[in-house]
Design an enzyme around this catalytic site. Structure first.
Site, PDB file in Angstrom:
ATOM      1  N   GLU A   1       0.830  -1.207   0.000  1.00  0.00           N
ATOM      2  CA  GLU A   1       0.000   0.000   0.000  1.00  0.00           C
ATOM      3  C   GLU A   1       0.864   1.257   0.000  1.00  0.00           C
ATOM      4  O   GLU A   1       0.551   2.235  -0.689  1.00  0.00           O
ATOM      5  CB  GLU A   1      -0.936   0.007   1.219  1.00  0.00           C
ATOM      6  CG  GLU A   1      -1.896  -1.163   1.273  1.00  0.00           C
ATOM      7  CD  GLU A   1      -1.362  -2.325   2.084  1.00  0.00           C
ATOM      8  OE1 GLU A   1      -2.167  -2.967   2.789  1.00  0.00           O
ATOM      9  OE2 GLU A   1      -0.135  -2.601   2.032  1.00  0.00           O
TER      10      GLU A   1
ATOM     11  N   TRP B   1      18.028 -40.332 -12.162  1.00  0.00           N
ATOM     12  CA  TRP B   1      17.092 -39.363 -12.739  1.00  0.00           C
ATOM     13  C   TRP B   1      15.925 -40.082 -13.403  1.00  0.00           C
ATOM     14  O   TRP B   1      16.109 -40.949 -14.255  1.00  0.00           O
ATOM     15  CB  TRP B   1      17.799 -38.461 -13.748  1.00  0.00           C
ATOM     16  CG  TRP B   1      18.749 -37.511 -13.096  1.00  0.00           C
ATOM     17  CD1 TRP B   1      20.111 -37.559 -13.123  1.00  0.00           C
ATOM     18  CD2 TRP B   1      18.413 -36.392 -12.288  1.00  0.00           C
ATOM     19  NE1 TRP B   1      20.645 -36.542 -12.380  1.00  0.00           N
ATOM     20  CE2 TRP B   1      19.628 -35.804 -11.850  1.00  0.00           C
ATOM     21  CE3 TRP B   1      17.206 -35.826 -11.878  1.00  0.00           C
ATOM     22  CZ2 TRP B   1      19.665 -34.675 -11.044  1.00  0.00           C
ATOM     23  CZ3 TRP B   1      17.246 -34.698 -11.064  1.00  0.00           C
ATOM     24  CH2 TRP B   1      18.465 -34.133 -10.659  1.00  0.00           C
TER      25      TRP B   1
END
Length: 346
Positions: free
Chosen positions: A46, A171
């Site tokens: 703000e 992997w």
């Protein structure tokens, strides 16, 4: 509000323990100011938006859109609700109410007491989603927990390690997806793995492929199997070791002494993280560690990669029941996002 959300996301990984917040100011149908919370300790959204307005006189009667209820207390910065009142803004539209007990509706009351028209709940679900760790931390008194793993097309996390004793990562998905995972790490407070994952994969658990802070590494070693040679005990990131062992560790490793009994280990860790104001946790452990959180319902989100490989035998992937939010295709791999909606959700 959509623009305010877009702005808020620029603070990813930089604002904790504060939430990401975006703000847009509109006068006579035209955006005259906007901003977001850049980093913890800096001006709130703000303030940034108000200071961006060229003609301060145009703030009188303007509408301020903000993703989270303006604060009403003195923290690192003055209360945003007071600033909004001082500037003569006529209307405030909020995405979500702040769960922090220091705010929790007080900002709304301050604005309404000053005669400012307030509206809440605009795109509330999305505003809460981008700050899920913040809301979980304050509402459930524990970190927001994300489970993450990769499994093969035939449902395995890993090969049988007795067939291959050299520590390395098998992997399952495209290694390029590491960048995405490291981005997640950079936006979280802590990352957790068990001793077997450390022994088998010897991971670093850092953000090497994405700019940002390394999360605190949480290592579970109740049987005292690990020593200082593993990569997770390097100086790149802070490491907390939960262990019953007495082995010598580098001075920078924080030792958390626990009993060998692991029955309540997840709760012990979560309580400790909450006490240290860590709002988010990624669990990247193996089947046993993931299962210990799943069985207790201690998870908020699961991010499950499925690769095109098949192992045919090995360590079975966990079974998880939740609500599928999204399935993303990443080349030959897929990523499924699941949220915990079970009645036992603690």
């Amino acid at each position: 509000m959509r623009r305010a959300i877009e702005l808020a996301l620029h603070g990813e990984g930089l604002t904790p323990p504060n939430p990401m917040v975006g703000c847009v100011i509109v006068s006579q149908g035209v955006i005259i100011g906007e901003g977001y919370h850049h980093r913890y300790g800096g001006p709130h959204a703000e303030v940034v938006a108000i200071e961006s307005v060229r003609d301060p006189a145009s703030l009188r009667g303007a509408t301020l859109y903000v993703t989270l209820e303006p604060c009403s207390h003195h923290g690192n910065t003055p209360p945003c609700a007071d600033l909004i009142v001082e500037q003569g803004i006529g209307r405030v539209v909020m995405g979500s109410v702040d769960s922090n007990p220091l705010v929790a509706g007080r900002g709304i009351s301050r604005l309404r007491d000053a005669g400012i028209e307030t509206t809440t709940g605009v795109l509330s679900e999305r505003c809460r989603q981008i700050n899920a760790p913040f809301f979980t931390f304050h509402e459930r008194k524990r970190p927001h927990i994300v489970l993450k793993w990769a499994e093969t097309l035939d449902g395995f996390l890993d090969i049988c390690r007795e067939d291959d004793t050299t520590p390395h990562i098998n992997w399952i998905t495209d290694p390029m997806l590491k960048t995405l995972v490291h981005r997640w790490r950079a936006a979280t407070g802590a990352i957790l793995a068990g001793a077997h994952t450390v022994i088998n994969d010897n991971p670093q658990l850092t953000t090497r492929e994405w700019p940002g802070n390394n999360p605190i590494r949480i290592i579970l070693d109740p049987q005292g199997m690990l020593d200082h040679s593993h990569k997770v005990f390097g100086r790149e990131a802070e490491t907390w070791l939960y262990t019953s062992g007495k082995k010598k560790m580098p001075n920078h490793v924080v030792i958390k002494q626990i009993a060998p009994d692991t029955t309540h280990l997840p709760e012990t860790v979560l309580t400790d993280l909450y006490r240290h104001k860590v709002q988010s946790l990624i669990v990247e452990g193996g089947a046993h560690t993931l299962g210990s959180f799943i069985r207790k319902g201690l998870w908020d989100e699961a991010r499950v990669f499925v690769g095109a490989k098949c192992f045919h035998k090995g360590v079975a992937a966990p079974h998880i029941t939740g609500t599928v939010q999204e399935v993303i295709h990443l080349g030959v791999d897929t990523l499924t996002i699941i949220t915990n909606k079970s009645p036992q959700y603690p």
